[in-house]
Design a protein around this motif. Structure first.
Motif, PDB file in Angstrom:
ATOM      1  N   ALA A 247     -36.924  -2.413 -12.623  1.00 17.09           N
ATOM      2  CA  ALA A 247     -36.542  -3.789 -12.293  1.00 17.09           C
ATOM      3  C   ALA A 247     -35.102  -3.935 -11.850  1.00 17.09           C
ATOM      4  CB  ALA A 247     -36.774  -4.675 -13.522  1.00 17.09           C
ATOM      5  N   GLY A 248     -34.373  -2.841 -11.691  1.00 19.04           N
ATOM      6  CA  GLY A 248     -32.945  -2.946 -11.423  1.00 19.04           C
ATOM      7  C   GLY A 248     -32.567  -3.129  -9.971  1.00 19.04           C
ATOM      8  N   VAL A 249     -33.531  -3.021  -9.058  1.00 18.73           N
ATOM      9  CA  VAL A 249     -33.182  -3.083  -7.637  1.00 18.73           C
ATOM     10  C   VAL A 249     -33.882  -4.241  -6.930  1.00 18.73           C
ATOM     11  CG1 VAL A 249     -33.166  -1.848  -5.438  1.00 18.73           C
ATOM     12  CG2 VAL A 249     -32.738  -0.603  -7.556  1.00 18.73           C
ATOM     13  N   ASP A 250     -35.216  -4.315  -7.029  1.00 17.82           N
ATOM     14  CA  ASP A 250     -35.983  -5.289  -6.241  1.00 17.82           C
ATOM     15  C   ASP A 250     -35.498  -6.719  -6.438  1.00 17.82           C
ATOM     16  OD1 ASP A 250     -39.023  -3.940  -5.352  1.00 17.82           O
ATOM     17  OD2 ASP A 250     -37.701  -2.860  -6.710  1.00 17.82           O
ATOM     18  N   THR A 251     -35.307  -7.125  -7.685  1.00 21.88           N
ATOM     19  CA  THR A 251     -34.908  -8.504  -7.945  1.00 21.88           C
ATOM     20  C   THR A 251     -33.521  -8.795  -7.368  1.00 21.88           C
ATOM     21  OG1 THR A 251     -34.174  -7.771 -10.153  1.00 21.88           O
ATOM     22  CG2 THR A 251     -36.349  -8.787  -9.989  1.00 21.88           C
ATOM     23  N   THR A 252     -32.611  -7.829  -7.456  1.00 26.13           N
ATOM     24  CA  THR A 252     -31.276  -8.017  -6.895  1.00 26.13           C
ATOM     25  C   THR A 252     -31.327  -8.068  -5.375  1.00 26.13           C
ATOM     26  OG1 THR A 252     -30.383  -6.790  -8.774  1.00 26.13           O
ATOM     27  CG2 THR A 252     -28.909  -7.156  -6.910  1.00 26.13           C
ATOM     28  N   VAL A 253     -32.129  -7.201  -4.779  1.00 22.82           N
ATOM     29  CA  VAL A 253     -32.316  -7.213  -3.327  1.00 22.82           C
ATOM     30  C   VAL A 253     -32.802  -8.588  -2.875  1.00 22.82           C
ATOM     31  CG1 VAL A 253     -33.771  -6.341  -1.450  1.00 22.82           C
ATOM     32  CG2 VAL A 253     -32.699  -4.736  -3.052  1.00 22.82           C
ATOM     33  N   HIS A 254     -33.812  -9.118  -3.562  1.00 21.53           N
ATOM     34  CA  HIS A 254     -34.353 -10.415  -3.172  1.00 21.53           C
ATOM     35  C   HIS A 254     -33.337 -11.531  -3.381  1.00 21.53           C
ATOM     36  CE1 HIS A 254     -38.048  -8.585  -2.269  1.00 21.53           C
ATOM     37  NE2 HIS A 254     -38.619  -8.622  -3.462  1.00 21.53           N
ATOM     38  N   GLY A 255     -32.545 -11.441  -4.457  1.00 22.27           N
ATOM     39  CA  GLY A 255     -31.536 -12.455  -4.695  1.00 22.27           C
ATOM     40  C   GLY A 255     -30.484 -12.478  -3.609  1.00 22.27           C
ATOM     41  N   ILE A 256     -30.008 -11.309  -3.213  1.00 21.71           N
ATOM     42  CA  ILE A 256     -28.987 -11.228  -2.153  1.00 21.71           C
ATOM     43  C   ILE A 256     -29.568 -11.688  -0.823  1.00 21.71           C
ATOM     44  CG2 ILE A 256     -27.539  -9.651  -0.816  1.00 21.71           C
ATOM     45  CD1 ILE A 256     -27.173  -8.017  -3.411  1.00 21.71           C
ATOM     46  N   GLY A 257     -30.773 -11.234  -0.505  1.00 23.73           N
ATOM     47  CA  GLY A 257     -31.407 -11.639   0.753  1.00 23.73           C
ATOM     48  C   GLY A 257     -31.605 -13.144   0.829  1.00 23.73           C
ATOM     49  N   SER A 258     -32.082 -13.739  -0.253  1.00 21.22           N
ATOM     50  CA  SER A 258     -32.306 -15.191  -0.268  1.00 21.22           C
ATOM     51  C   SER A 258     -30.995 -15.954  -0.191  1.00 21.22           C
ATOM     52  CB  SER A 258     -33.075 -15.584  -1.534  1.00 21.22           C
ATOM     53  OG  SER A 258     -34.393 -15.058  -1.506  1.00 21.22           O
ATOM     54  N   ALA A 259     -29.936 -15.410  -0.796  1.00 21.35           N
ATOM     55  CA  ALA A 259     -28.622 -16.059  -0.717  1.00 21.35           C
ATOM     56  C   ALA A 259     -28.130 -16.092   0.727  1.00 21.35           C
ATOM     57  CB  ALA A 259     -27.620 -15.332  -1.606  1.00 21.35           C
ATOM     58  N   MET A 260     -28.276 -14.978   1.435  1.00 19.94           N
ATOM     59  CA  MET A 260     -27.835 -14.940   2.825  1.00 19.94           C
ATOM     60  C   MET A 260     -28.653 -15.892   3.686  1.00 19.94           C
ATOM     61  SD  MET A 260     -26.786 -11.018   3.671  1.00 19.94           S
ATOM     62  CE  MET A 260     -28.424 -10.345   3.367  1.00 19.94           C
ATOM     63  N   GLN A 261     -29.962 -15.949   3.441  1.00 18.24           N
ATOM     64  CA  GLN A 261     -30.801 -16.885   4.192  1.00 18.24           C
ATOM     65  C   GLN A 261     -30.378 -18.329   3.928  1.00 18.24           C
ATOM     66  OE1 GLN A 261     -34.931 -17.300   2.955  1.00 18.24           O
ATOM     67  NE2 GLN A 261     -35.582 -17.605   5.087  1.00 18.24           N
ATOM     68  N   ALA A 262     -30.154 -18.661   2.659  1.00 15.53           N
ATOM     69  CA  ALA A 262     -29.774 -20.030   2.310  1.00 15.53           C
ATOM     70  C   ALA A 262     -28.434 -20.412   2.922  1.00 15.53           C
ATOM     71  CB  ALA A 262     -29.736 -20.191   0.789  1.00 15.53           C
ATOM     72  N   LEU A 263     -27.475 -19.498   2.900  1.00 13.58           N
ATOM     73  CA  LEU A 263     -26.162 -19.786   3.475  1.00 13.58           C
ATOM     74  C   LEU A 263     -26.235 -19.926   4.993  1.00 13.58           C
ATOM     75  CD1 LEU A 263     -23.998 -17.371   1.299  1.00 13.58           C
ATOM     76  CD2 LEU A 263     -23.964 -19.883   1.224  1.00 13.58           C
ATOM     77  N   ALA A 264     -27.089 -19.120   5.624  1.00 11.67           N
ATOM     78  CA  ALA A 264     -27.254 -19.232   7.077  1.00 11.67           C
ATOM     79  C   ALA A 264     -27.908 -20.555   7.455  1.00 11.67           C
ATOM     80  CB  ALA A 264     -28.085 -18.062   7.601  1.00 11.67           C
ATOM     81  N   GLU A 265     -28.839 -21.018   6.622  1.00  8.71           N
ATOM     82  CA  GLU A 265     -29.560 -22.260   6.908  1.00  8.71           C
ATOM     83  C   GLU A 265     -28.796 -23.501   6.462  1.00  8.71           C
ATOM     84  OE1 GLU A 265     -33.324 -21.680   5.025  1.00  8.71           O
ATOM     85  OE2 GLU A 265     -34.099 -20.374   6.627  1.00  8.71           O
ATOM     86  N   HIS A 266     -27.749 -23.306   5.651  1.00  9.71           N
ATOM     87  CA  HIS A 266     -26.938 -24.431   5.156  1.00  9.71           C
ATOM     88  C   HIS A 266     -25.467 -24.136   5.458  1.00  9.71           C
ATOM     89  CE1 HIS A 266     -30.667 -24.497   2.770  1.00  9.71           C
ATOM     90  NE2 HIS A 266     -30.493 -25.806   2.713  1.00  9.71           N
ATOM     91  N   PRO A 267     -25.053 -24.291   6.720  1.00  9.86           N
ATOM     92  CA  PRO A 267     -23.689 -23.897   7.117  1.00  9.86           C
ATOM     93  C   PRO A 267     -22.599 -24.626   6.330  1.00  9.86           C
ATOM     94  CG  PRO A 267     -24.811 -25.135   8.871  1.00  9.86           C
ATOM     95  CD  PRO A 267     -25.849 -24.757   7.875  1.00  9.86           C
ATOM     96  N   ALA A 268     -22.859 -25.849   5.888  1.00  8.12           N
ATOM     97  CA  ALA A 268     -21.838 -26.559   5.112  1.00  8.12           C
ATOM     98  C   ALA A 268     -21.594 -25.856   3.780  1.00  8.12           C
ATOM     99  CB  ALA A 268     -22.266 -28.005   4.878  1.00  8.12           C
ATOM    100  N   GLN A 269     -22.638 -25.271   3.227  1.00  6.77           N
ATOM    101  CA  GLN A 269     -22.488 -24.543   1.975  1.00  6.77           C
ATOM    102  C   GLN A 269     -21.699 -23.251   2.186  1.00  6.77           C
ATOM    103  OE1 GLN A 269     -23.506 -25.746  -1.110  1.00  6.77           O
ATOM    104  NE2 GLN A 269     -23.814 -27.584   0.127  1.00  6.77           N
ATOM    105  N   PHE A 270     -21.914 -22.598   3.339  1.00  4.05           N
ATOM    106  CA  PHE A 270     -21.136 -21.391   3.622  1.00  4.05           C
ATOM    107  C   PHE A 270     -19.672 -21.742   3.855  1.00  4.05           C
ATOM    108  CE2 PHE A 270     -19.897 -17.756   6.526  1.00  4.05           C
ATOM    109  CZ  PHE A 270     -19.810 -16.830   5.486  1.00  4.05           C
ATOM    110  N   GLU A 271     -19.421 -22.890   4.477  1.00  4.31           N
ATOM    111  CA  GLU A 271     -18.039 -23.331   4.662  1.00  4.31           C
ATOM    112  C   GLU A 271     -17.377 -23.566   3.306  1.00  4.31           C
ATOM    113  OE1 GLU A 271     -16.145 -23.547   7.407  1.00  4.31           O
ATOM    114  OE2 GLU A 271     -17.831 -22.632   8.480  1.00  4.31           O
ATOM    115  N   ALA A 272     -18.128 -24.147   2.358  1.00  2.00           N
ATOM    116  CA  ALA A 272     -17.587 -24.381   1.019  1.00  2.00           C
ATOM    117  C   ALA A 272     -17.285 -23.062   0.312  1.00  2.00           C
ATOM    118  CB  ALA A 272     -18.565 -25.207   0.194  1.00  2.00           C
ATOM    119  N   LEU A 273     -18.132 -22.077   0.543  1.00  2.00           N
ATOM    120  CA  LEU A 273     -17.917 -20.761  -0.061  1.00  2.00           C
ATOM    121  C   LEU A 273     -16.708 -20.078   0.566  1.00  2.00           C
ATOM    122  CD1 LEU A 273     -18.843 -18.487  -1.953  1.00  2.00           C
ATOM    123  CD2 LEU A 273     -20.383 -17.708  -0.128  1.00  2.00           C
ATOM    124  N   LYS A 274     -16.566 -20.175   1.895  1.00  3.56           N
ATOM    125  CA  LYS A 274     -15.403 -19.574   2.558  1.00  3.56           C
ATOM    126  C   LYS A 274     -14.106 -20.225   2.083  1.00  3.56           C
ATOM    127  CE  LYS A 274     -16.443 -20.083   6.856  1.00  3.56           C
ATOM    128  NZ  LYS A 274     -16.094 -20.027   8.295  1.00  3.56           N
TER     129      LYS A 274
END
Length: 410
Positions: A247-274
């Motif tokens: 369980a040490g890889v798949d869940t982390t992979v999915h979490g990172i992938g979903s984070a990148m998708q969410a930030l790409a789809e919500h540019p205002a949120q990525f601006e807040a993170l930057k």
């Protein structure tokens, strides 16, 4: 999707609870589970899923209640659809995931001696440096597959190094983890395909878990030493380490992938993170709530009991919809919105209670490091095509994520 609801309970179940003709393991549901989640939450605190003959809870309060009552709703009978009291598991049960106190407590204590906040703090600088290097490299490419180029690459680099695994064969971690999580569901096509693909990884995983095999300076060797000191046999030492490789890889992979998708789809949120890269931990936390990598887990009633006034007979399987609980409007304001300023603490994406994910600190560290690097090194992150969901009976993540990255230096 057929979400037809009736209020007639099956004859063997006392009382009247909503009965749903809904298949949470169908491809349609796994691709888009949110309509089904809402149907279950509206139907009642406990529902009966006719297709599989199981109780299900999809609201935050009931999911949390089941997770926190480990003596009534046990893990030792399997955290999947199969009941280990009736069916022989396909592999020796995990000493952590599929065990109850006191055995679970003893095994967790062994691991907790090593995996603790102090250790994680000592690892952060190196993990961040590696994240920076990977993000800088992929950002320079422009268009990338966020899954293969970053979400998979980074964990498959830092996690095996930390455990002390061989460099050759690390690609086996993903199909093995996929197999483990798929087998928590019914014996469907996903189960069979994952078992076929994952079985080829079993010899490598088994070999890496043996005493003396991991690098003597790595986490794996430390597990063996602590477990041996606690009186565990060599086979059980290997089972403890195997739990992390499962369980040490798949869940982390999915979490990172979903984070990148969410930030790409919500540019205002990525601006807040930057604007404040220190929000990286909060952004990853919100991702785990918003797009939970672990969608479901089962528990088994260890005796006659009840949930929200509904009688639950001994031996009943209870399917907990963690992802649904994490979007329950009874718990969260605007639950379907991705907001990195939200106080997402309290989500059940890493479980809850004594069985809360032991590796969650490591997953959070990896996710934070990647998002921090993106915030500092990437000017813009945009979708570059249609993402593809990776189907799994338990997990939800991406198989393909086309992105366009603009480096901050350009």
């Amino acid at each position: 999707m057929n979400n037809k609801v009736s209020t007639t309970a099956p004859p063997e179940i006392s009382g009247s609870i909503p009965c749903l003709d809904l298949d949470p393991f169908s491809d349609e549901f796994l691709i888009n589970p949110y309509e089904g989640h809402a149907t279950m939450r509206v139907a009642g605190p406990v529902v009966w899923l006719e297709r599989y003959g199981v109780f299900a809870v999809a609201r935050y309060a009931e999911v949390s209640a089941v997770l926190s009552d480990h003596s009534t709703f046990v893990s030792s009978r399997g955290v999947g659809l199969s009941d280990f009291a009736k069916d022989k598991p396909w592999r020796p049960p995990s000493l952590l995931l599929e065990a109850d106190p006191p055995e679970h407590t003893e095994a967790r204590a062994v691991v907790s001696k090593i995996l603790n906040p102090k250790l994680l703090r000592s690892m952060k600088e190196e993990f961040q440096a590696q994240a920076d290097a990977v993000v800088a490299e992929v950002a320079a490419k422009g268009e990338i597959d966020g899954v293969k180029d970053l979400a998979e690459r980074y964990p498959l680099q830092v996690f095996p190094d930390w455990v002390g695994l061989d460099r050759d064969g690390r690609e086996n971690l993903l199909p093995y983890g996929s197999m483990v999580f798929n087998t928590f569901g019914p014996v469907n096509e996903l189960y069979s395909m994952a078992l076929e693909r994952g079985s080829a990884a079993v010899p490598w995983i088994t070999e890496q878990c043996q005493p003396g095999r991991p690098d003597p300076d790595g986490f794996g060797a430390q597990i063996h030493r602590e477990a041996a000191a606690a009186g565990y046999s060599e086979d059980d030492q290997a089972r403890l380490l195997r739990s992390f490789l499962s369980a040490g890889v798949d869940t982390t992979v999915h979490g990172i992938g979903s984070a990148m998708q969410a930030l790409a789809e919500h540019p205002a949120q990525f601006e807040a993170l930057k604007a404040d890269p220190k929000k990286a931990r909060a952004a990853f936390e919100e991702t785990i709530r918003y797009a939970s990598p672990v969608q479901t887990f089962f528990r088994t009633a260890n005796g006659d009991t009840e949930i929200a006034g509904v009688a639950i007979p001994e031996g009943s399987k209870i399917l907990m919809f963690l992802a649904s609980a994490n979007r329950d409007p009874r718990q969260w304001e605007e639950p379907n919105s991705f907001d990195i300023t939200r106080r997402a603490g309290g989500h059940v994406g890493f479980g809850f209670g004594v069985h809360a994910c032991l590796g969650q600190m490591l997953a959070r560290l990896e996710g934070e490091c990647v998002l921090n690097a993106l915030a500092r090194l990437v000017k813009k992150i945009e979708p570059a095509g249609e993402a593809k969901i990776q189907l799994n009976n338990t997990l939800r993540g991406l198989d393909y994520l086309p992105l366009r990255l603009t480096p901050s230096t350009s």
